[in-house]
Design an enzyme around this catalytic site. Sequence first.
Site, mmCIF file in Angstrom:
data_model
loop_
_atom_site.group_PDB
_atom_site.id
_atom_site.type_symbol
_atom_site.label_atom_id
_atom_site.label_comp_id
_atom_site.label_asym_id
_atom_site.label_seq_id
_atom_site.Cartn_x
_atom_site.Cartn_y
_atom_site.Cartn_z
ATOM 1 N N MET A 78 0.311 -37.430 28.271
ATOM 2 C CA MET A 78 -0.170 -36.057 28.111
ATOM 3 C C MET A 78 -1.490 -36.006 27.331
ATOM 4 O O MET A 78 -1.663 -35.169 26.449
ATOM 5 C CB MET A 78 0.919 -35.211 27.432
ATOM 6 C CG MET A 78 2.189 -35.041 28.264
ATOM 7 S SD MET A 78 1.916 -34.278 29.903
ATOM 8 C CE MET A 78 1.477 -32.614 29.408
ATOM 9 N N HIS B 119 -5.124 -36.523 22.849
ATOM 10 C CA HIS B 119 -3.813 -36.025 23.264
ATOM 11 C C HIS B 119 -3.835 -34.509 23.337
ATOM 12 O O HIS B 119 -4.444 -33.843 22.487
ATOM 13 C CB HIS B 119 -2.730 -36.481 22.281
ATOM 14 C CG HIS B 119 -1.364 -36.437 22.865
ATOM 15 N ND1 HIS B 119 -0.610 -35.289 22.890
ATOM 16 C CD2 HIS B 119 -0.632 -37.379 23.494
ATOM 17 C CE1 HIS B 119 0.544 -35.541 23.489
ATOM 18 N NE2 HIS B 119 0.554 -36.812 23.872
ATOM 19 N N HIS B 120 -3.157 -33.965 24.342
ATOM 20 C CA HIS B 120 -3.167 -32.519 24.551
ATOM 21 C C HIS B 120 -2.518 -31.782 23.383
ATOM 22 O O HIS B 120 -2.788 -30.598 23.157
ATOM 23 C CB HIS B 120 -2.464 -32.182 25.868
ATOM 24 C CG HIS B 120 -2.882 -30.860 26.454
ATOM 25 N ND1 HIS B 120 -3.054 -29.718 25.689
ATOM 26 C CD2 HIS B 120 -3.177 -30.494 27.719
ATOM 27 C CE1 HIS B 120 -3.420 -28.714 26.473
ATOM 28 N NE2 HIS B 120 -3.512 -29.152 27.710
ATOM 29 N N SER B 121 -1.665 -32.464 22.614
ATOM 30 C CA SER B 121 -1.053 -31.793 21.464
ATOM 31 C C SER B 121 -2.078 -31.615 20.342
ATOM 32 O O SER B 121 -1.902 -30.788 19.454
ATOM 33 C CB SER B 121 0.152 -32.579 20.953
ATOM 34 O OG SER B 121 -0.260 -33.844 20.502
ATOM 35 N N LEU B 122 -3.159 -32.396 20.379
ATOM 36 C CA LEU B 122 -4.206 -32.287 19.354
ATOM 37 C C LEU B 122 -5.296 -31.311 19.794
ATOM 38 O O LEU B 122 -5.856 -30.578 18.985
ATOM 39 C CB LEU B 122 -4.832 -33.669 19.118
ATOM 40 C CG LEU B 122 -5.816 -33.795 17.955
ATOM 41 C CD1 LEU B 122 -5.079 -33.709 16.634
ATOM 42 C CD2 LEU B 122 -6.585 -35.107 18.042
#
Lengths: 465, 465
Positions: free
Chosen positions: B21, B135-138
């Site tokens: 992701m 990362h897409h969470s970042l």
Amino acid sequence: MKPLSPTDQIFLWLEKRQQPMHVGGLQIFSFPEDAPGDYVARLAEQLRTDTEVTTPFDQRLDTRLAQPVWVHDKHLDLEHHFRFEALPTPGRIRELLAFISAEHSHLMDRERPLWEFHLIEGLGERQFGVYIKVHHSLMDGISAMRMTQRMLSTDPARRNMPPIWDLSVRPGHKGDSSGSSLWQSIGRLLGESGKQLGTVPVVARELLRTINTARKDPAYNSVFHAPRSILNQKITGSRRFAAQSYCLKRIKAVCQAYGTTVNDVVTAMCASALRTYLMNLDALPEKPLIAMVPVSLRKYARTAGDKADDNQGEGNQVGVILANLYTDESHAGTRLRKIHQGIQEAKDRYAHMTPEEIVNYTALTLAPAAFNFLTGLAPKWQTFNVVISNVPGPKETCYWNGARLEGIYPVSIAMDRMALNMTLTSYNDQVAFGLIGCRRTLPSLQRMLDYLEEGLLELEQDALS
Amino acid sequence: MKPLSPTDQIFLWLEKRQQPMHVGGLQIFSFPEDAPGDYVARLAEQLRTDTEVTTPFDQRLDTRLAQPVWVHDKHLDLEHHFRFEALPTPGRIRELLAFISAEHSHLMDRERPLWEFHLIEGLGERQFGVYIKVHHSLMDGISAMRMTQRMLSTDPARRNMPPIWDLSVRPGHKGDSSGSSLWQSIGRLLGESGKQLGTVPVVARELLRTINTARKDPAYNSVFHAPRSILNQKITGSRRFAAQSYCLKRIKAVCQAYGTTVNDVVTAMCASALRTYLMNLDALPEKPLIAMVPVSLRKYARTAGDKADDNQGEGNQVGVILANLYTDESHAGTRLRKIHQGIQEAKDRYAHMTPEEIVNYTALTLAPAAFNFLTGLAPKWQTFNVVISNVPGPKETCYWNGARLEGIYPVSIAMDRMALNMTLTSYNDQVAFGLIGCRRTLPSLQRMLDYLEEGLLELEQDALS
């Protein structure tokens, strides 16, 4: 379609992002004398056309009736497996090791045959690298090394030599790790050899039962003596690979001076490097570190014979020795003598054991580590701190399509609570050390290469004085 | 320490070996005119010394009270994040794309700040590449693109420009994806915005309830009309990245001829390429493919205003349009006209909706896909087949330390049941297409680049006739 052996399944269970379960090998070649400057690019072109992929390199994982099996991959994509890559400027060994460190950190794609062949240009003036990566469920380190050697020839004039994925399978060669792996011993201990092992909780429960029984048995009590150390922390997903060769002549001279084996001296070199490395981090345990050293049981168990595991007469049944590294001893010569004596005693013990006793002893030695690996729990009982493994390599100078093999280095597996693996291999007049470790748990691991050299120097100096 | 937003947590849940992701961006630069041959190696040396790492690039994941949080990484190892690499001979765009394909397939190491900066030498005569992976969470794709642009300058004379990890954080800039992500709509729908979302089963159950309610509502019934296609199979862990730029002038000429927007024409190019690609695989569904096209809601929701999501006035609240791609239509010009009309109707619909209705409609459109992603179940209701996303890029020629930016290409995410992502970005006088897909599900994806060109050509020819 072929079911995975119980031991091979263990490597699938154990794998996670921070703990890839593949082994590798790095080879460094020199260009043939008459080769043009773009030799490696031409070689890559040629290899790309070699689309014949033989077993086991055509096998991918699948599931049948909830059990993992190997099946032929009908859509094999050679471009995924064969990779042509380059080192950045200035293309020294340092850049090569950084490259391998990064590549060895990457999980493999489980939907494809579990191998990769990396051809690496841009090394030095006229050298190139080959890094082969194989999942442990497909092949163990020793099998991978053998397969690699079959790709090579001692004849510098030979050409048209196929790459590893197009080697014809030798009749009767199993091409997988069944029987040759230490993990096989665990399967045996659980009385499940040849059957499916079942689930992780079942296996873990059995391991725990075994450990608890053994701890009450005075005969086995001596195996639970490894100290706690930073080598036995949880690991992260990135690796550091460090590798170097040391002259076999120097090592043999030390052997002669002390009356020990080559194996004793390389173990002492590792002990010395570990001692210095941990002292510099202020992390050397008071009690000496214990190394798990896999040894071939051919000479011990030969007469009793165990046909099922005697793979084509190559005798790869493996036992383990728990080698006390005497890292609490400051004098290098004394340390070597003690290590030699400890290993000798362990070997003598094996000589008096039946094959069954050897299997049980080996499995028991590994059981606590296996229990920790499978459950993710911190070790309550530590039987060893580090793995020091010796994989046989080619004895003569080898060539691949006229390119001379300059060095061959094993790249093994780091695991939770076993953050460092030191694997050696011999080639020609050298002993090559390949160290793989968790980059975070063990900072600046590459310094160990200097400490190995220092360890050898100390022994040489002690022998003279 | 900062808790992850509910949407950012989703990206951690969704990640698995076959579904990394992270998003990426590829930039191609030309050497400054006076640069020496070893320019890139010198640049690498210089970047290595830049060990100042600003937020969010110093943040790693941790857990507090069972909730994921960002914490400062005290042991940040720049060598892990900044990587100097090289392309193999002959160093064409082809080798660059193969390199990015492999790199984008690798999972990131969750124990470290979730970014990597790859400096790539050996491209063409005097070019180099930069591939940034986050990362897409970042950070989401749009934030990553903005951050990348902040690294650049329109002034070719500027030097001493820091790399992305050493950019000072703009006051008030959030530096994360909260509010700008499509996934935020899902969080909103569940009424959990700002709180922790809970567990996957809870979220999945809520999504299912929403879908079932909507299916009974005639007003929403029209969203469940996407056909089944090979684009919507389970994916594997390896990627193919394909990228190319197309001249904006040509696209604008087509716009003028047909009275459409640039966005309509690039969507029609994608439609045409998908049609040809699937026809050649004998896999074109009878019913037309539906694309999910994220659109900025600034102009629609402006008056109503939604301060919470209006990130520093940059207006990145996002809605989606379900664009019928009319892949059943064989005439290119007619296809473009129909696509234009469909998109226009969708926009008109938004113009008459309240902000709350827009959020609900968007979330509903995404809910079936989100449900499939989270549960791993095959889609029962498909609202779209492919994502076509347009990320704003720099409008003027940009430079980094005097090196001219020649092209900038987004590298997005392929997911289970959503095997292809087509992301476009504009730069200067070009529109750049970055296609990322599962290498196994979608064989020879790179052919789509030719089909995009053919699609544009067809439209040009139709306009003339």
